[in-house]
Design a protein around this motif. Structure first.
Motif, PDB file in Angstrom:
ATOM      1  N   LEU A   1       0.841  -1.199   0.000  1.00  0.00           N
ATOM      2  CA  LEU A   1       0.000   0.000   0.000  1.00  0.00           C
ATOM      3  C   LEU A   1       0.878   1.252   0.000  1.00  0.00           C
ATOM      4  O   LEU A   1       2.055   1.185   0.356  1.00  0.00           O
ATOM      5  CB  LEU A   1      -0.882   0.034   1.261  1.00  0.00           C
ATOM      6  N   ARG A   2       0.284   2.357  -0.407  1.00  0.00           N
ATOM      7  CA  ARG A   2       0.948   3.637  -0.179  1.00  0.00           C
ATOM      8  C   ARG A   2       1.068   3.865   1.333  1.00  0.00           C
ATOM      9  O   ARG A   2       0.182   3.487   2.103  1.00  0.00           O
ATOM     10  CB  ARG A   2       0.148   4.767  -0.809  1.00  0.00           C
ATOM     11  N   ALA A   3       2.134   4.509   1.746  1.00  0.00           N
ATOM     12  CA  ALA A   3       2.363   4.735   3.176  1.00  0.00           C
ATOM     13  C   ALA A   3       1.241   5.567   3.807  1.00  0.00           C
ATOM     14  O   ALA A   3       0.961   5.431   4.999  1.00  0.00           O
ATOM     15  CB  ALA A   3       3.714   5.411   3.393  1.00  0.00           C
ATOM     16  N   GLY A   4       0.588   6.405   3.025  1.00  0.00           N
ATOM     17  CA  GLY A   4      -0.485   7.229   3.552  1.00  0.00           C
ATOM     18  C   GLY A   4      -1.858   6.583   3.513  1.00  0.00           C
ATOM     19  O   GLY A   4      -2.845   7.200   3.914  1.00  0.00           O
TER      20      GLY A   4
ATOM     21  N   CYS B   1       4.284  -3.989 -10.755  1.00  0.00           N
ATOM     22  CA  CYS B   1       3.330  -4.101  -9.649  1.00  0.00           C
ATOM     23  C   CYS B   1       3.513  -2.967  -8.654  1.00  0.00           C
ATOM     24  O   CYS B   1       2.545  -2.314  -8.237  1.00  0.00           O
ATOM     25  CB  CYS B   1       3.517  -5.439  -8.931  1.00  0.00           C
ATOM     26  N   LEU B   2       4.762  -2.732  -8.260  1.00  0.00           N
ATOM     27  CA  LEU B   2       5.043  -1.678  -7.278  1.00  0.00           C
ATOM     28  C   LEU B   2       4.691  -0.303  -7.829  1.00  0.00           C
ATOM     29  O   LEU B   2       4.149   0.549  -7.111  1.00  0.00           O
ATOM     30  CB  LEU B   2       6.512  -1.727  -6.867  1.00  0.00           C
ATOM     31  N   GLN B   3       4.985  -0.078  -9.093  1.00  0.00           N
ATOM     32  CA  GLN B   3       4.662   1.219  -9.686  1.00  0.00           C
ATOM     33  C   GLN B   3       3.153   1.412  -9.807  1.00  0.00           C
ATOM     34  O   GLN B   3       2.648   2.536  -9.688  1.00  0.00           O
ATOM     35  CB  GLN B   3       5.335   1.356 -11.052  1.00  0.00           C
TER      36      GLN B   3
ATOM     37  N   LEU C   1       6.076   3.310   0.028  1.00  0.00           N
ATOM     38  CA  LEU C   1       5.253   2.102   0.013  1.00  0.00           C
ATOM     39  C   LEU C   1       5.501   1.307   1.288  1.00  0.00           C
ATOM     40  O   LEU C   1       6.580   1.376   1.880  1.00  0.00           O
ATOM     41  CB  LEU C   1       5.566   1.236  -1.212  1.00  0.00           C
ATOM     42  N   ILE C   2       4.498   0.535   1.689  1.00  0.00           N
ATOM     43  CA  ILE C   2       4.601  -0.273   2.902  1.00  0.00           C
ATOM     44  C   ILE C   2       3.839  -1.576   2.677  1.00  0.00           C
ATOM     45  O   ILE C   2       2.882  -1.620   1.901  1.00  0.00           O
ATOM     46  CB  ILE C   2       4.026   0.496   4.117  1.00  0.00           C
TER      47      ILE C   2
END
Length: 301
Positions: free
Chosen positions: A167-170, A225-227, A248-249
């Motif tokens: 997920l995005r860190a936020g 995937c990460l992008q 990312l986290i």
């Protein structure tokens, strides 16, 4: 076009970044960039859209990527046939994403102690083929991840790794200790290309059945995937413990089956060298602890 320039282009296309591609090719970035620009000049068309964060393929680049992978595969087959005709012992190992890295240098060292004179080739596949070329006869043995259609293929689980959602860190869920698939029911998941193994596609999409489809961008590599998560907030799944890009986290998924790192080989016609590789890999992981699983076939056969 020569094979070297095509190999360079494929690395950039799969990594979506010149720096990462250069590291993968064990070279510096400037000559890699020059080689790709020369290839674009020869073909008379841009192959990549370049930006400060990386690259994406143009329509021409996407067409060349598919053709280049085919040509490189054929070149590897030709090299293997020549080596076999010359009497040299050869073996090609298929890998997928992080599978070779996760197998570790202990496997390399153990195999080399036993088979010092064997010429080993490596073929890295993208997510469209979890067998990494095994079923197509492009590799002799594979280090990959299950589940996939293993008809005619024997596997042994080397390790089972818990997985998490990237997920995005936020993201509000990023603060949770764990999440469940139902927490992600309304999210967009990345998809693998049409024609990809249904069992494989369903697992990485968090689907409850092979026929279930989720909306989201189509990806072929781990970096894509990460992008997709970073740019679009797409849901991605990966084994825990990996280093992620800034922003990312990974949050553990409490109700998703672990990802199984496996060694795989064609059940029929496995030669002594392949059987030796499998036995060495299994022995190493058995000695490492209780995380290894069971084999679908007797590796002593």
């Amino acid at each position: 076009m020569d094979l070297r320039s095509l190999r360079y282009f494929v690395a950039v296309a799969e990594e979506r970044h010149f720096g990462r591609a250069a590291a993968r090719l064990h070279m510096t970035q400037p000559p890699l960039s020059r080689a790709v620009k020369q290839l674009e000049s020869e073909l008379g068309t841009p192959l990549l859209h370049r930006s400060a964060t990386g690259v994406t393929l143009t329509a021409a680049g996407s067409a060349l990527y598919d053709e280049a992978r085919t040509l490189l595969d054929r070149a590897e087959q030709a090299r293997a046939r020549v080596a076999a005709a010359a009497g040299a012992a050869t073996m090609t190992i298929g890998t997928l994403a992080d599978s070779a890295e996760q197998a570790g240098n202990r496997l390399v060292a153990a195999f080399r102690r036993r088979h010092l004179d064997v010429q080993v080739g490596i073929r890295e596949a993208d997510f469209t083929d979890p067998t990494t070329g095994l079923r197509a006869g492009l590799v002799d043995v594979a280090l990959t991840r299950a589940p996939f259609d293993d008809t005619g293929i024997s596997t042994h689980v080397l390790r089972s790794d818990p997985v998490g959602v990237v997920l995005r860190a936020g993201d509000p869920l990023a603060r949770h200790a764990t999440v469940r698939l139902r927490d992600l029911a309304e999210r967009r998941w990345f998809r693998l290309p049409d024609g990809t193994d249904p069992l494989w596609s369903a697992y990485w999409a968090g689907a409850t059945s092979p026929g279930e489809r989720r909306g989201g961008p189509v990806v072929r590599t781990a970096q894509e995937c990460l992008q997709a998560v970073a740019w679009n907030g797409t849901v991605g799944v990966m084994p825990l413990g990996h280093t992620l890009p800034e922003g990312l986290i990974t949050v553990p998924l409490a109700d998703m089956a672990p990802s199984r790192l496996v060694v795989a080989w064609n059940t029929e016609g496995a030669d002594p060298l392949v059987r030796s590789f499998v036995r060495i890999a299994v022995a190493l992981y058995r000695s490492a602890g209780p995380t290894a699983g069971r084999s679908k076939a007797d590796v002593s056969a």
